[in-house]
Design a protein around this motif. Structure first.
Motif, PDB file in Angstrom:
ATOM      1  N   ARG A   1       0.837  -1.209   0.000  1.00  0.00           N
ATOM      2  CA  ARG A   1       0.000   0.000   0.000  1.00  0.00           C
ATOM      3  C   ARG A   1       0.871   1.259   0.000  1.00  0.00           C
ATOM      4  NH1 ARG A   1      -5.310  -1.291   1.249  1.00  0.00           N
ATOM      5  NH2 ARG A   1      -5.613  -3.305   2.262  1.00  0.00           N
ATOM      6  N   GLN A   2       2.125   1.109   0.322  1.00  0.00           N
ATOM      7  CA  GLN A   2       3.011   2.266   0.432  1.00  0.00           C
ATOM      8  C   GLN A   2       3.218   2.932  -0.927  1.00  0.00           C
ATOM      9  OE1 GLN A   2       6.553   1.655   3.157  1.00  0.00           O
ATOM     10  NE2 GLN A   2       6.036  -0.481   2.697  1.00  0.00           N
ATOM     11  N   CYS A   3       3.143   4.240  -0.945  1.00  0.00           N
ATOM     12  CA  CYS A   3       3.363   4.976  -2.179  1.00  0.00           C
ATOM     13  C   CYS A   3       3.565   6.452  -1.850  1.00  0.00           C
ATOM     14  CB  CYS A   3       2.184   4.813  -3.144  1.00  0.00           C
ATOM     15  SG  CYS A   3       2.479   5.538  -4.773  1.00  0.00           S
ATOM     16  N   GLY A   4       4.480   7.082  -2.553  1.00  0.00           N
ATOM     17  CA  GLY A   4       4.710   8.500  -2.335  1.00  0.00           C
ATOM     18  C   GLY A   4       3.718   9.386  -3.055  1.00  0.00           C
ATOM     19  N   CYS A   5       2.904   8.795  -3.938  1.00  0.00           N
ATOM     20  CA  CYS A   5       1.902   9.571  -4.677  1.00  0.00           C
ATOM     21  C   CYS A   5       0.615   9.705  -3.865  1.00  0.00           C
ATOM     22  CB  CYS A   5       1.593   8.900  -6.013  1.00  0.00           C
ATOM     23  SG  CYS A   5       3.007   8.798  -7.124  1.00  0.00           S
ATOM     24  N   LYS A   6      -0.204  10.652  -4.278  1.00  0.00           N
ATOM     25  CA  LYS A   6      -1.506  10.877  -3.638  1.00  0.00           C
ATOM     26  C   LYS A   6      -2.583  10.984  -4.713  1.00  0.00           C
ATOM     27  CE  LYS A   6       0.882  13.444   0.004  1.00  0.00           C
ATOM     28  NZ  LYS A   6       1.077  14.778   0.642  1.00  0.00           N
ATOM     29  N   CYS A   7      -2.638   9.978  -5.559  1.00  0.00           N
ATOM     30  CA  CYS A   7      -3.564   9.986  -6.692  1.00  0.00           C
ATOM     31  C   CYS A   7      -5.013   9.878  -6.215  1.00  0.00           C
ATOM     32  CB  CYS A   7      -3.256   8.836  -7.641  1.00  0.00           C
ATOM     33  SG  CYS A   7      -1.551   8.766  -8.226  1.00  0.00           S
ATOM     34  N   ASP A   8      -5.893  10.684  -6.795  1.00  0.00           N
ATOM     35  CA  ASP A   8      -7.314  10.630  -6.438  1.00  0.00           C
ATOM     36  C   ASP A   8      -7.936   9.286  -6.800  1.00  0.00           C
ATOM     37  OD1 ASP A   8      -7.326  13.171  -5.402  1.00  0.00           O
ATOM     38  OD2 ASP A   8      -8.001  14.128  -7.252  1.00  0.00           O
ATOM     39  N   HIS A   9      -7.408   8.633  -7.838  1.00  0.00           N
ATOM     40  CA  HIS A   9      -8.005   7.383  -8.299  1.00  0.00           C
ATOM     41  C   HIS A   9      -7.492   6.167  -7.520  1.00  0.00           C
ATOM     42  CE1 HIS A   9      -4.328   7.934 -10.826  1.00  0.00           C
ATOM     43  NE2 HIS A   9      -4.156   6.668 -10.529  1.00  0.00           N
TER      44      HIS A   9
ATOM     45  N   THR B   1       2.784  -4.841  -8.671  1.00  0.00           N
ATOM     46  CA  THR B   1       2.190  -3.519  -8.836  1.00  0.00           C
ATOM     47  C   THR B   1       1.678  -2.973  -7.517  1.00  0.00           C
ATOM     48  OG1 THR B   1       0.500  -2.298 -10.093  1.00  0.00           O
ATOM     49  CG2 THR B   1      -0.052  -4.545  -9.423  1.00  0.00           C
ATOM     50  N   GLU B   2       1.191  -1.741  -7.514  1.00  0.00           N
ATOM     51  CA  GLU B   2       0.524  -1.059  -6.397  1.00  0.00           C
ATOM     52  C   GLU B   2       1.279  -1.185  -5.075  1.00  0.00           C
ATOM     53  OE1 GLU B   2      -1.800   0.773  -7.328  1.00  0.00           O
ATOM     54  OE2 GLU B   2      -2.583  -0.202  -9.105  1.00  0.00           O
ATOM     55  N   GLY B   3       1.244  -0.118  -4.219  1.00  0.00           N
ATOM     56  CA  GLY B   3       1.218   1.233  -4.667  1.00  0.00           C
ATOM     57  C   GLY B   3       2.514   1.526  -5.376  1.00  0.00           C
ATOM     58  N   ASP B   4       3.699   1.465  -4.649  1.00  0.00           N
ATOM     59  CA  ASP B   4       4.995   1.525  -5.308  1.00  0.00           C
ATOM     60  C   ASP B   4       5.841   0.360  -4.797  1.00  0.00           C
ATOM     61  OD1 ASP B   4       7.412   1.998  -6.450  1.00  0.00           O
ATOM     62  OD2 ASP B   4       7.537   4.108  -5.865  1.00  0.00           O
ATOM     63  N   PRO B   5       5.988  -0.689  -5.618  1.00  0.00           N
ATOM     64  CA  PRO B   5       6.747  -1.866  -5.181  1.00  0.00           C
ATOM     65  C   PRO B   5       8.168  -1.560  -4.729  1.00  0.00           C
ATOM     66  CG  PRO B   5       5.502  -2.369  -7.169  1.00  0.00           C
ATOM     67  CD  PRO B   5       5.375  -0.885  -6.942  1.00  0.00           C
ATOM     68  N   LEU B   6       8.735  -0.438  -5.196  1.00  0.00           N
ATOM     69  CA  LEU B   6      10.105  -0.109  -4.795  1.00  0.00           C
ATOM     70  C   LEU B   6      10.206   0.242  -3.316  1.00  0.00           C
ATOM     71  CD1 LEU B   6      11.436   1.954  -7.843  1.00  0.00           C
ATOM     72  CD2 LEU B   6      11.734  -0.473  -7.332  1.00  0.00           C
ATOM     73  N   LEU B   7       9.067   0.436  -2.650  1.00  0.00           N
ATOM     74  CA  LEU B   7       9.075   0.723  -1.218  1.00  0.00           C
ATOM     75  C   LEU B   7       9.058  -0.549  -0.372  1.00  0.00           C
ATOM     76  CD1 LEU B   7       6.775   3.875  -1.112  1.00  0.00           C
ATOM     77  CD2 LEU B   7       9.219   3.745  -0.563  1.00  0.00           C
ATOM     78  N   ARG B   8       9.017  -1.708  -1.017  1.00  0.00           N
ATOM     79  CA  ARG B   8       9.189  -2.970  -0.296  1.00  0.00           C
ATOM     80  C   ARG B   8      10.666  -3.320  -0.296  1.00  0.00           C
ATOM     81  NH1 ARG B   8       4.728  -7.162   0.614  1.00  0.00           N
ATOM     82  NH2 ARG B   8       6.527  -8.334   1.358  1.00  0.00           N
ATOM     83  N   GLU B   9      11.243  -3.506   0.879  1.00  0.00           N
ATOM     84  CA  GLU B   9      12.664  -3.827   0.963  1.00  0.00           C
ATOM     85  C   GLU B   9      12.981  -5.176   0.322  1.00  0.00           C
ATOM     86  OE1 GLU B   9      13.940  -3.586   4.985  1.00  0.00           O
ATOM     87  OE2 GLU B   9      13.625  -1.412   5.152  1.00  0.00           O
ATOM     88  N   ASP B  10      11.977  -6.070   0.298  1.00  0.00           N
ATOM     89  CA  ASP B  10      12.223  -7.414  -0.235  1.00  0.00           C
ATOM     90  C   ASP B  10      11.808  -7.548  -1.703  1.00  0.00           C
ATOM     91  OD1 ASP B  10       9.473  -7.357  -0.032  1.00  0.00           O
ATOM     92  OD2 ASP B  10       9.339  -8.872   1.533  1.00  0.00           O
ATOM     93  N   ILE B  11      11.561  -6.438  -2.404  1.00  0.00           N
ATOM     94  CA  ILE B  11      11.071  -6.533  -3.774  1.00  0.00           C
ATOM     95  C   ILE B  11      12.091  -7.215  -4.691  1.00  0.00           C
ATOM     96  CG2 ILE B  11      11.886  -4.230  -4.442  1.00  0.00           C
ATOM     97  CD1 ILE B  11       8.679  -6.102  -5.619  1.00  0.00           C
ATOM     98  N   PHE B  12      13.367  -6.997  -4.447  1.00  0.00           N
ATOM     99  CA  PHE B  12      14.395  -7.623  -5.291  1.00  0.00           C
ATOM    100  C   PHE B  12      14.412  -9.135  -5.068  1.00  0.00           C
ATOM    101  CE2 PHE B  12      15.879  -3.390  -3.878  1.00  0.00           C
ATOM    102  CZ  PHE B  12      15.708  -2.718  -5.081  1.00  0.00           C
ATOM    103  N   GLU B  13      14.182  -9.543  -3.830  1.00  0.00           N
ATOM    104  CA  GLU B  13      14.093 -10.972  -3.522  1.00  0.00           C
ATOM    105  C   GLU B  13      12.869 -11.588  -4.192  1.00  0.00           C
ATOM    106  OE1 GLU B  13      13.566 -13.926   0.380  1.00  0.00           O
ATOM    107  OE2 GLU B  13      14.108 -11.809   0.650  1.00  0.00           O
TER     108      GLU B  13
END
Length: 365
Positions: A95-103, A136-148
């Motif tokens: 759910r983490q994301c730096g954006c604040k999209c209305d949608h 996908t969603e919100g920003d996968p790069l904010l998961r520390e384990d995304i590379f794993e």
């Protein structure tokens, strides 16, 4: 000539010089409709990328030849005899994301799947035949384990795509994604006008960060798709978006039909015809990135893939036919993906060929 597949009943070869797939054997007729569609595209359209050992017709399909593409062909044979296969499984990983999209529909909720739960979903998706896994969603790069998680997907069975708005990209992260085996990075750009994009994202400077992220990913050797959602008000901006994609050097510009909540934004038949003409025109040229258009791929060519060749795992574990349809058919924390896929198919909600996106009717009855 490269042999993609050889079984007792089916052999599929790729004739590189002619960019053509040929099938032989008892099951050849089963896969011929799909191969015909692919061959037509290979003949009429430029590929997204040609490398020394393979070719990427579109970033939305595995490269030819490859293990995942071989699985795609086998899946099509199963689909032809009535055994539907989720070729694509998309997974919301945070759910983490730096954006604040209305949608945005998930940022206000609570909880997300844990790493071992996502790994189990991946295992079960691959067991069902998936050959494309999308994070996908919100920003996968904010998961520390995304590379794993990217590394966890067996590259002989599936390719891995990843969506990000680009706010969290760094050169180090781009390199880490490449080393983890990411197939394709998708970054959304809503407009060539920074103010428009920033307003949609709800963050000042989001447009520049998205473009910087694209450049960092390309510098790291990643394949990159610039993704844009098109509504009636943005149809006239396709050429501008394409020129930006060309300047950036991405491999593909992906045009998705936006699910619009207002009458003035709703795509009309004339709008869709403009998208199709643009798609065919740009792909007939040898220069510049390839264009993907859901209006064609999930309309004219394959029909809606939701619940037929695609299922979506939400951040809370609820499984839907695609990200844009709200009904859940089960939760992966309580049921296996196999059982949920069977429930989707038994529902009868996704039978036959449907060239229109059913999500378009959610706000436009």
């Amino acid at each position: 000539m490269t042999q993609l597949l050889k079984t007792a009943a089916l052999t599929v070869d790729f004739i590189e010089d002619h960019r053509r797939l040929e099938a032989k054997g008892a099951l050849a007729l089963m896969v011929q409709p799909m191969l015909k569609k692919i061959n037509e595209r290979l003949a009429d359209e430029k590929p997204a990328l040609v490398r020394e050992n393979d070719m990427v017709a579109t970033t939305w399909l595995p490269p030819i030849p490859s293990g995942p593409f071989r699985r795609l062909i086998l899946n099509e044979a199963k689909i032809a005899i009535g055994k539907s296969v989720p070729q694509t499984v998309s997974i919301e990983v945070t759910r983490q994301c730096g954006c604040k999209c209305d949608h945005c529909t998930i940022i206000e909720g609570q909880g997300e799947l844990q790493k071992e739960e996502i790994k189990r979903v991946i295992d079960e998706a691959l067991g069902l035949g998936a050959c494309i896994i999308t994070f996908t969603e919100g920003d996968p790069l904010l998961r520390e384990d995304i590379f794993e998680l990217v590394r966890y997907v067996d590259p002989e069975k599936a390719v891995v795509n990843l969506f990000t708005p680009g706010l969290e990209m760094t050169g180090e992260r781009a390199t880490a994604l490449k080393e983890a085996g990411l197939y394709n990075l998708l970054i959304g750009v809503y407009s060539t006008d920074p103010q428009v994009h920033d307003q949609i994202r709800g963050v000042e400077g989001a447009h520049q960060k998205a473009l910087d992220a694209i450049r960092m990913a390309l510098d790291a050797g990643l394949m990159v798709t610039m993704s844009a959602h098109i509504n009636s008000q943005r149809v006239g901006q396709m050429a501008e978006l394409y020129e930006l994609a060309r300047e950036l050097g991405v491999q593909e510009l992906s045009l998705w039909e936006a699910v619009s909540r207002s009458e003035e934004e709703r795509l009309t038949p004339i709008d869709r015809e403009k998208i199709l003409r643009f798609y065919k025109k740009m792909n007939a040229t040898s220069e510049g990135p390839r264009v993907f258009a859901s209006t064609y791929f999930e309309g004219e060519m394959m029909g809606c893939m939701a619940g037929r060749r695609w299922m979506h795992v939400g951040v809370d574990g609820n499984v839907r036919a695609c990200p844009y349809l709200g009904h859940s058919y089960g939760n992966v924390t309580q049921s296996s993906l196999d059982d949920i896929w069977k429930d989707i198919r038994r529902s009868g909600d996704f039978n036959g060929f449907d060239k229109e996106c059913p999500a378009q009717h959610l706000f436009n009855p």
